[in-house]
Design a protein around this motif. Structure first.
Motif, PDB file in Angstrom:
ATOM      1  N   PRO A  71     -51.321 -17.086 141.205  1.00  0.00           N
ATOM      2  CA  PRO A  71     -50.901 -17.132 142.609  1.00  0.00           C
ATOM      3  C   PRO A  71     -50.631 -18.538 143.121  1.00  0.00           C
ATOM      4  CG  PRO A  71     -53.224 -16.542 142.440  1.00  0.00           C
ATOM      5  CD  PRO A  71     -52.636 -16.451 141.058  1.00  0.00           C
ATOM      6  N   VAL A  72     -51.390 -19.518 142.642  1.00  0.00           N
ATOM      7  CA  VAL A  72     -51.155 -20.905 143.068  1.00  0.00           C
ATOM      8  C   VAL A  72     -49.780 -21.370 142.604  1.00  0.00           C
ATOM      9  CG1 VAL A  72     -51.947 -23.288 142.851  1.00  0.00           C
ATOM     10  CG2 VAL A  72     -53.616 -21.447 143.065  1.00  0.00           C
ATOM     11  N   ALA A  73     -49.473 -21.128 141.321  1.00  0.00           N
ATOM     12  CA  ALA A  73     -48.164 -21.507 140.793  1.00  0.00           C
ATOM     13  C   ALA A  73     -47.052 -20.730 141.475  1.00  0.00           C
ATOM     14  CB  ALA A  73     -48.128 -21.269 139.284  1.00  0.00           C
ATOM     15  N   LEU A  74     -47.316 -19.466 141.786  1.00  0.00           N
ATOM     16  CA  LEU A  74     -46.297 -18.618 142.408  1.00  0.00           C
ATOM     17  C   LEU A  74     -46.001 -19.049 143.839  1.00  0.00           C
ATOM     18  CD1 LEU A  74     -44.546 -16.060 142.082  1.00  0.00           C
ATOM     19  CD2 LEU A  74     -46.474 -14.758 143.011  1.00  0.00           C
ATOM     20  N   PHE A  75     -47.044 -19.225 144.643  1.00  0.00           N
ATOM     21  CA  PHE A  75     -46.836 -19.547 146.054  1.00  0.00           C
ATOM     22  C   PHE A  75     -46.316 -20.967 146.263  1.00  0.00           C
ATOM     23  CE2 PHE A  75     -50.394 -16.306 146.786  1.00  0.00           C
ATOM     24  CZ  PHE A  75     -49.483 -15.274 146.955  1.00  0.00           C
ATOM     25  N   CYS A  76     -46.678 -21.884 145.371  1.00  0.00           N
ATOM     26  CA  CYS A  76     -46.227 -23.274 145.525  1.00  0.00           C
ATOM     27  C   CYS A  76     -44.971 -23.578 144.719  1.00  0.00           C
ATOM     28  CB  CYS A  76     -47.346 -24.236 145.107  1.00  0.00           C
ATOM     29  SG  CYS A  76     -48.800 -24.181 146.179  1.00  0.00           S
ATOM     30  N   GLY A  77     -44.710 -22.813 143.662  1.00  0.00           N
ATOM     31  CA  GLY A  77     -43.553 -23.086 142.820  1.00  0.00           C
ATOM     32  C   GLY A  77     -42.311 -22.305 143.203  1.00  0.00           C
ATOM     33  N   ASP A  78     -42.512 -21.181 143.845  1.00  0.00           N
ATOM     34  CA  ASP A  78     -41.382 -20.334 144.215  1.00  0.00           C
ATOM     35  C   ASP A  78     -40.773 -20.723 145.554  1.00  0.00           C
ATOM     36  OD1 ASP A  78     -39.885 -17.627 143.935  1.00  0.00           O
ATOM     37  OD2 ASP A  78     -40.857 -17.460 145.885  1.00  0.00           O
ATOM     38  N   THR A  79     -41.506 -21.458 146.352  1.00  0.00           N
ATOM     39  CA  THR A  79     -41.157 -21.635 147.761  1.00  0.00           C
ATOM     40  C   THR A  79     -39.849 -22.384 148.007  1.00  0.00           C
ATOM     41  OG1 THR A  79     -41.990 -22.466 149.861  1.00  0.00           O
ATOM     42  CG2 THR A  79     -42.690 -23.664 147.907  1.00  0.00           C
ATOM     43  N   VAL A  80     -39.645 -23.552 147.397  1.00  0.00           N
ATOM     44  CA  VAL A  80     -38.410 -24.321 147.597  1.00  0.00           C
ATOM     45  C   VAL A  80     -37.319 -23.838 146.652  1.00  0.00           C
ATOM     46  CG1 VAL A  80     -37.359 -26.609 147.577  1.00  0.00           C
ATOM     47  CG2 VAL A  80     -39.712 -26.331 148.378  1.00  0.00           C
ATOM     48  N   ALA A  81     -37.684 -23.586 145.398  1.00  0.00           N
ATOM     49  CA  ALA A  81     -36.697 -23.161 144.409  1.00  0.00           C
ATOM     50  C   ALA A  81     -36.043 -21.840 144.797  1.00  0.00           C
ATOM     51  CB  ALA A  81     -37.356 -23.046 143.038  1.00  0.00           C
ATOM     52  N   SER A  82     -36.791 -20.940 145.426  1.00  0.00           N
ATOM     53  CA  SER A  82     -36.212 -19.653 145.821  1.00  0.00           C
ATOM     54  C   SER A  82     -35.137 -19.844 146.890  1.00  0.00           C
ATOM     55  CB  SER A  82     -37.301 -18.712 146.339  1.00  0.00           C
ATOM     56  OG  SER A  82     -37.945 -19.251 147.478  1.00  0.00           O
ATOM     57  N   GLU A  83     -35.355 -20.793 147.805  1.00  0.00           N
ATOM     58  CA  GLU A  83     -34.339 -21.079 148.828  1.00  0.00           C
ATOM     59  C   GLU A  83     -33.067 -21.604 148.166  1.00  0.00           C
ATOM     60  OE1 GLU A  83     -34.552 -20.339 151.891  1.00  0.00           O
ATOM     61  OE2 GLU A  83     -36.669 -20.276 152.455  1.00  0.00           O
ATOM     62  N   ALA A  84     -33.240 -22.449 147.155  1.00  0.00           N
ATOM     63  CA  ALA A  84     -32.072 -22.967 146.428  1.00  0.00           C
ATOM     64  C   ALA A  84     -31.388 -21.851 145.656  1.00  0.00           C
ATOM     65  CB  ALA A  84     -32.506 -24.084 145.482  1.00  0.00           C
ATOM     66  N   GLY A  85     -32.183 -20.962 145.051  1.00  0.00           N
ATOM     67  CA  GLY A  85     -31.620 -19.848 144.309  1.00  0.00           C
ATOM     68  C   GLY A  85     -30.849 -18.887 145.191  1.00  0.00           C
ATOM     69  N   TRP A  86     -31.293 -18.741 146.445  1.00  0.00           N
ATOM     70  CA  TRP A  86     -30.595 -17.859 147.399  1.00  0.00           C
ATOM     71  C   TRP A  86     -29.436 -18.573 148.097  1.00  0.00           C
ATOM     72  CZ3 TRP A  86     -35.913 -16.681 149.989  1.00  0.00           C
ATOM     73  CH2 TRP A  86     -36.640 -15.811 149.169  1.00  0.00           C
ATOM     74  N   SER A  87     -29.233 -19.852 147.768  1.00  0.00           N
ATOM     75  CA  SER A  87     -28.201 -20.689 148.411  1.00  0.00           C
ATOM     76  C   SER A  87     -28.426 -20.820 149.908  1.00  0.00           C
ATOM     77  CB  SER A  87     -26.798 -20.105 148.145  1.00  0.00           C
ATOM     78  OG  SER A  87     -26.503 -20.112 146.770  1.00  0.00           O
ATOM     79  N   SER A  88     -29.684 -20.781 150.324  1.00  0.00           N
ATOM     80  CA  SER A  88     -30.009 -20.928 151.750  1.00  0.00           C
ATOM     81  C   SER A  88     -30.638 -22.273 152.071  1.00  0.00           C
ATOM     82  CB  SER A  88     -30.963 -19.809 152.187  1.00  0.00           C
ATOM     83  OG  SER A  88     -32.163 -19.837 151.429  1.00  0.00           O
ATOM     84  N   LEU A  89     -30.928 -23.055 151.039  1.00  0.00           N
ATOM     85  CA  LEU A  89     -31.597 -24.331 151.264  1.00  0.00           C
ATOM     86  C   LEU A  89     -30.716 -25.293 152.058  1.00  0.00           C
ATOM     87  CD1 LEU A  89     -34.093 -26.047 150.773  1.00  0.00           C
ATOM     88  CD2 LEU A  89     -33.134 -26.735 148.574  1.00  0.00           C
ATOM     89  N   ARG A  90     -29.438 -25.357 151.716  1.00  0.00           N
ATOM     90  CA  ARG A  90     -28.542 -26.279 152.418  1.00  0.00           C
ATOM     91  C   ARG A  90     -28.343 -25.865 153.874  1.00  0.00           C
ATOM     92  NH1 ARG A  90     -22.721 -24.983 149.495  1.00  0.00           N
ATOM     93  NH2 ARG A  90     -22.823 -22.704 149.632  1.00  0.00           N
ATOM     94  N   TYR A  91     -28.426 -24.571 154.138  1.00  0.00           N
ATOM     95  CA  TYR A  91     -28.266 -24.110 155.513  1.00  0.00           C
ATOM     96  C   TYR A  91     -29.505 -24.443 156.347  1.00  0.00           C
ATOM     97  CZ  TYR A  91     -24.227 -21.612 153.718  1.00  0.00           C
ATOM     98  OH  TYR A  91     -23.024 -21.312 153.137  1.00  0.00           O
ATOM     99  N   LEU A  92     -30.680 -24.402 155.722  1.00  0.00           N
ATOM    100  CA  LEU A  92     -31.895 -24.823 156.424  1.00  0.00           C
ATOM    101  C   LEU A  92     -31.808 -26.296 156.797  1.00  0.00           C
ATOM    102  CD1 LEU A  92     -34.817 -23.077 154.494  1.00  0.00           C
ATOM    103  CD2 LEU A  92     -34.220 -22.765 156.894  1.00  0.00           C
ATOM    104  N   LEU A  93     -31.336 -27.101 155.864  1.00  0.00           N
ATOM    105  CA  LEU A  93     -31.236 -28.538 156.116  1.00  0.00           C
ATOM    106  C   LEU A  93     -30.144 -28.851 157.124  1.00  0.00           C
ATOM    107  CD1 LEU A  93     -31.668 -29.892 152.466  1.00  0.00           C
ATOM    108  CD2 LEU A  93     -33.368 -29.814 154.288  1.00  0.00           C
ATOM    109  N   ALA A  94     -29.139 -27.965 157.224  1.00  0.00           N
ATOM    110  CA  ALA A  94     -28.057 -28.179 158.182  1.00  0.00           C
ATOM    111  C   ALA A  94     -28.425 -27.675 159.567  1.00  0.00           C
ATOM    112  CB  ALA A  94     -26.786 -27.483 157.703  1.00  0.00           C
ATOM    113  N   ALA A  95     -29.592 -27.066 159.741  1.00  0.00           N
ATOM    114  CA  ALA A  95     -29.992 -26.432 161.007  1.00  0.00           C
ATOM    115  C   ALA A  95     -30.073 -27.371 162.217  1.00  0.00           C
ATOM    116  CB  ALA A  95     -31.281 -25.653 160.813  1.00  0.00           C
ATOM    117  N   PRO A  96     -30.561 -28.605 162.160  1.00  0.00           N
ATOM    118  CA  PRO A  96     -31.046 -29.289 160.965  1.00  0.00           C
ATOM    119  C   PRO A  96     -32.579 -29.320 160.911  1.00  0.00           C
ATOM    120  CG  PRO A  96     -30.516 -30.898 162.624  1.00  0.00           C
ATOM    121  CD  PRO A  96     -30.327 -29.550 163.265  1.00  0.00           C
TER     122      PRO A  96
END
Length: 284
Positions: free
Chosen positions: A92-117
């Motif tokens: 769970p530690v690896a899952l909750f901390c490792g999936d959090t940013v990479a999943s946003e990048a995988g969904w192509s939503s990370l750049r939109y979060l940063l553009a919010a900004p």
């Protein structure tokens, strides 16, 4: 232009991506629910195993913590922590901390979060706090469910110590809180690895798997006795130092060294994550 000026004048970086918003988002994800269900089910699995196989017994003259599992609810909770601390609680530690940013990048939503900004440091801070919070919640969930299940099955009583003696129920509960706290701190290295890898890849599985894999490598290296005192610099070497807290007279030196090693590694890894992400060209 006036509209843009009004929006800019009311913009506050500290109010972007509130923790409660990120927490709700993560709680609603299927992997969070599945992980919680697995941890909550473990005490029932062990209870069924003891019911089928009979109560554990000592191996000759040597009695281990596992052999006292059915002595009381407190012992049952301690055994659940013992069997899960080495690997299950790493997930769970690896899952909750490792999936959090990479999943946003995988969904192509990370750049939109940063553009919010949303400022990069703010985004990482929100995701890290929520990831660590969920990791701690997972570690609390397991012993709480185990204590309830064990008390219902074996009764509320003192914590029997394998080396002899016992701790009254109140003291045992306090010591178990210390144990959970120590296990959480010892897992900060895995959290740091997972979070750092999460800022480096767009594949969540790569970040989670990489953190788990490197943690396993640390456990393997700790088993190599030829390394001698070099093993003291491995976080894995101190992962079971919490056993000293469930003694009639607790010994804190091992836990203090373990905390120092884990926090040092974690601070370096978190700093690398923030530094690297601040310079990263986010395209997904």
């Amino acid at each position: 232009m006036s509209t843009l000026t009004e929006v800019a004048s009311g913009y506050q970086a500290g109010r972007t991506l509130p923790l409660r918003v990120e927490l709700v988002r993560q709680l609603k994800r299927r992997r969070t629910l599945v992980m919680g269900a697995i941890l909550a089910a473990l005490p029932f699995v062990l209870l069924i195993a003891f019911a089928i196989g009979g109560e554990p017994g000592g191996r000759g003259d040597r009695i281990t913590l596992m052999d006292t599992a059915t002595s009381s609810g407190a012992n049952f909770a301690a055994v659940n922590l013992f069997v899960s601390a080495g690997f299950l609680l790493v997930i769970p530690v690896a899952l909750f901390c490792g999936d959090t940013v990479a999943s946003e990048a995988g969904w192509s939503s990370l750049r939109y979060l940063l553009a919010a900004p949303v400022p990069r440091a703010r985004l990482l801070w929100s995701k890290l706090v929520v990831g660590l919070g969920l990791s701690l919640a997972a570690m609390i969930l397991l012993p709480v469910v185990a204590l309830a299940v064990g008390t219902a099955a074996y009764g509320w009583g003192p914590l029997a110590i394998p080396t002899g003696g016992s701790l009254d129920a109140g003291t045992a509960a306090q010591r178990l809180v210390v144990v959970v706290g120590y296990i959480f701190v010892s897992q900060l290295v895995t959290a740091g690895l997972a979070f750092w890898l999460s800022t480096k890849t767009d594949a969540p599985l790569g970040a989670v798997g990489g953190a788990v894999g490197l943690t396993i490598v640390g456990n393997v290296l700790d088993a190599v006795t030829a390394l001698g005192d070099w093993r003291h610099f491995l976080p894995a070497h101190w992962q079971f130092a919490w056993a000293d807290a469930v003694q009639p007279t607790p010994e804190w030196s091992g836990m203090i060294q373990g905390v120092a090693v884990s926090v040092t590694y974690a601070v370096v890894l978190f700093a690398l994550a923030f530094r690297g992400f601040a310079r990263k060209d986010v395209v997904s």
